[in-house]
Design a protein around this motif. Structure first.
Motif, PDB file in Angstrom:
ATOM      1  N   TYR A  20     -13.935  12.453  31.863  1.00 34.69           N
ATOM      2  CA  TYR A  20     -13.715  12.156  30.457  1.00 34.69           C
ATOM      3  C   TYR A  20     -14.959  12.505  29.644  1.00 34.69           C
ATOM      4  O   TYR A  20     -16.077  12.168  30.019  1.00 34.69           O
ATOM      5  N   ASP A  21     -14.738  13.177  28.510  1.00 36.96           N
ATOM      6  CA  ASP A  21     -15.777  13.385  27.505  1.00 36.96           C
ATOM      7  C   ASP A  21     -15.324  12.665  26.238  1.00 36.96           C
ATOM      8  O   ASP A  21     -14.286  13.016  25.647  1.00 36.96           O
ATOM      9  N   ASN A  22     -16.098  11.667  25.804  1.00 30.04           N
ATOM     10  CA  ASN A  22     -15.694  10.805  24.690  1.00 30.04           C
ATOM     11  C   ASN A  22     -16.641  10.960  23.504  1.00 30.04           C
ATOM     12  O   ASN A  22     -17.869  10.895  23.664  1.00 30.04           O
ATOM     13  N   TYR A  23     -16.057  11.149  22.314  1.00 31.48           N
ATOM     14  CA  TYR A  23     -16.814  11.268  21.073  1.00 31.48           C
ATOM     15  C   TYR A  23     -16.255  10.251  20.069  1.00 31.48           C
ATOM     16  O   TYR A  23     -15.038  10.086  19.977  1.00 31.48           O
ATOM     17  N   SER A  24     -17.133   9.596  19.331  1.00 31.11           N
ATOM     18  CA  SER A  24     -16.673   8.639  18.320  1.00 31.11           C
ATOM     19  C   SER A  24     -17.610   8.624  17.127  1.00 31.11           C
ATOM     20  O   SER A  24     -18.821   8.849  17.261  1.00 31.11           O
ATOM     21  N   TYR A  30     -21.523   9.599  22.068  1.00 33.62           N
ATOM     22  CA  TYR A  30     -20.963  10.549  23.033  1.00 33.62           C
ATOM     23  C   TYR A  30     -21.257  10.035  24.436  1.00 33.62           C
ATOM     24  O   TYR A  30     -22.353   9.535  24.713  1.00 33.62           O
ATOM     25  N   THR A  80     -10.066  15.022  28.438  1.00 37.90           N
ATOM     26  CA  THR A  80      -9.980  14.688  29.852  1.00 37.90           C
ATOM     27  C   THR A  80      -9.679  15.953  30.630  1.00 37.90           C
ATOM     28  O   THR A  80      -8.646  16.599  30.403  1.00 37.90           O
ATOM     29  N   ASN A 112     -12.061   8.940  16.760  1.00 36.18           N
ATOM     30  CA  ASN A 112     -12.403   9.122  18.163  1.00 36.18           C
ATOM     31  C   ASN A 112     -11.685  10.341  18.728  1.00 36.18           C
ATOM     32  O   ASN A 112     -10.514  10.581  18.409  1.00 36.18           O
ATOM     33  N   TYR A 113     -12.408  11.072  19.554  1.00 38.40           N
ATOM     34  CA  TYR A 113     -11.814  12.210  20.269  1.00 38.40           C
ATOM     35  C   TYR A 113     -12.235  12.128  21.722  1.00 38.40           C
ATOM     36  O   TYR A 113     -13.409  11.887  22.032  1.00 38.40           O
ATOM     37  N   SER A 114     -11.266  12.303  22.619  1.00 38.78           N
ATOM     38  CA  SER A 114     -11.555  12.268  24.047  1.00 38.78           C
ATOM     39  C   SER A 114     -10.898  13.462  24.713  1.00 38.78           C
ATOM     40  O   SER A 114      -9.707  13.738  24.488  1.00 38.78           O
TER      41      SER A 114
END
Length: 324
Positions: free
Chosen positions: A94-98, A57, A116, A112-114
């Motif tokens: 941006y908040d990024n999850y993988s 994250y 914005t 992956n989920y992002s």
């Protein structure tokens, strides 16, 4: 920090972003400040020497480039078309999850989920019943991006040698293989009204190949295919295709490298809609391009990240697997 089979790495940084934009001709000034905390979290769970799962994250911010912000950065092409900057653009957050499942340290299944909070995109504006348009950049908010991917190599040695292939050191420069990448993508912008009421997902297919030839020659090829779908606010009307082939030979203990390359450019057919206007865009560059490249390396350099990756690879060696 390591907890049994689980490795945890966490970080945090604080940024205080301030900006000010003024336009004297219109007597307008835009100011803002964004003190934000940006955390980063990395999790690695090692099921066994050949199977692991990684979760990540991160939060990031990016300011629109000055060329998009500056309202004085404008162009007048003719009485029907012009361009201008937009001083009211906001920073992009941006908040990024993988989540990635990895086998043998090179077969990867990922999700992956992002999210914005805001992004600035190129648009064309026009007034009702007008044939004149202005190219500028507009804020769009609440963007969700979904990606599911599968990536795996097929070494030729695995076919000819079977299980014995895994008992030998792996050197990619001396290995013939095919590498496949497949991805499903969908992007949804809540602040944008799609022409057909919804965004359309798109698929990406990539095949990379390498064949080791006699005389220390190495043949590499890549094929890229993107289906029709919606990228941000842009509709890909026709699939995009791209291919590249190159032949490489190294000399002088690998310090000197000579490459002959052929590349087929992508033909783009894209459309997007804004109030009172639908824009169709088509582009094809040079078509088929040939390159002759000569590279000389004066010495070796490894960044901190590359060194860390190499250490992590050695730590997970096992079952007769060794990664160089």
């Amino acid at each position: 920090k390591k907890f049994g089979k689980l490795n945890v790495t966490a970080g945090v940084r604080l940024e205080d972003l301030n900006f000010k934009s003024s336009l004297l001709q219109k007597d307008t000034t835009v100011t803002g400040g964004f003190p934000y905390i940006y955390p980063t979290l990395n999790l690695l769970y090692q099921f066994n020497p050949v199977l692991s799962m990684t979760g990540r994250y991160s939060r990031k911010v990016a300011m629109p480039p000055y060329s998009q912000l500056d309202p004085n950065n404008n162009g007048y092409f003719d009485r029907y078309s012009s361009s201008t900057g937009n001083q009211f653009l906001k920073p992009n957050f941006y908040d990024n999850y993988s989540l990635t499942l990895s086998a043998f340290n090179y077969v990867n299944l990922g999700a992956n989920y992002s999210y914005t909070k805001n992004v600035s995109l190129m648009t064309l504006n026009t007034l009702p019943d007008s044939i004149a348009s202005t190219q500028t950049f507009t804020n769009y908010g609440n963007i969700s991006s979904y990606n599911f991917s599968l990536a795996f190599p097929v070494p030729f040695g695995l076919i000819t040698k079977g299980k014995e292939f895994f008992k030998q050191p792996m050197d990619l420069d001396k290995m013939s293989f095919l590498y496949f990448y497949i991805a499903y993508n969908r992007q949804i912008i809540k602040d944008y009204v799609y022409p057909d009421g919804h965004s359309n997902p798109f698929w990406v297919f990539v095949v990379n190949g390498q064949i080791v030839l006699p005389l220390a020659l190495r043949l590499n090829a890549q094929y890229f295919f993107l289906t029709k779908g919606t990228f941000q606010i842009y509709q890909v009307e026709q699939p995009l295709q791209f291919w590249l082939v190159d032949l490489t030979r190294k000399f002088m203990k690998d310090k000197l490298e000579f490459t002959v390359e052929a590349e087929r450019d992508v033909k783009q057919q894209i459309s997007f809609s804004t109030p009172n206007l639908k824009t169709n865009f088509s582009n094809l560059n040079d078509g088929l391009t040939f390159w002759f490249k000569l590279t000389y390396r004066f010495g070796e350099f490894k960044s901190k990240e590359e060194t860390q990756i190499e250490i992590e690879k050695k730590e997970v060696e096992g079952g007769g697997i060794k990664v160089k």
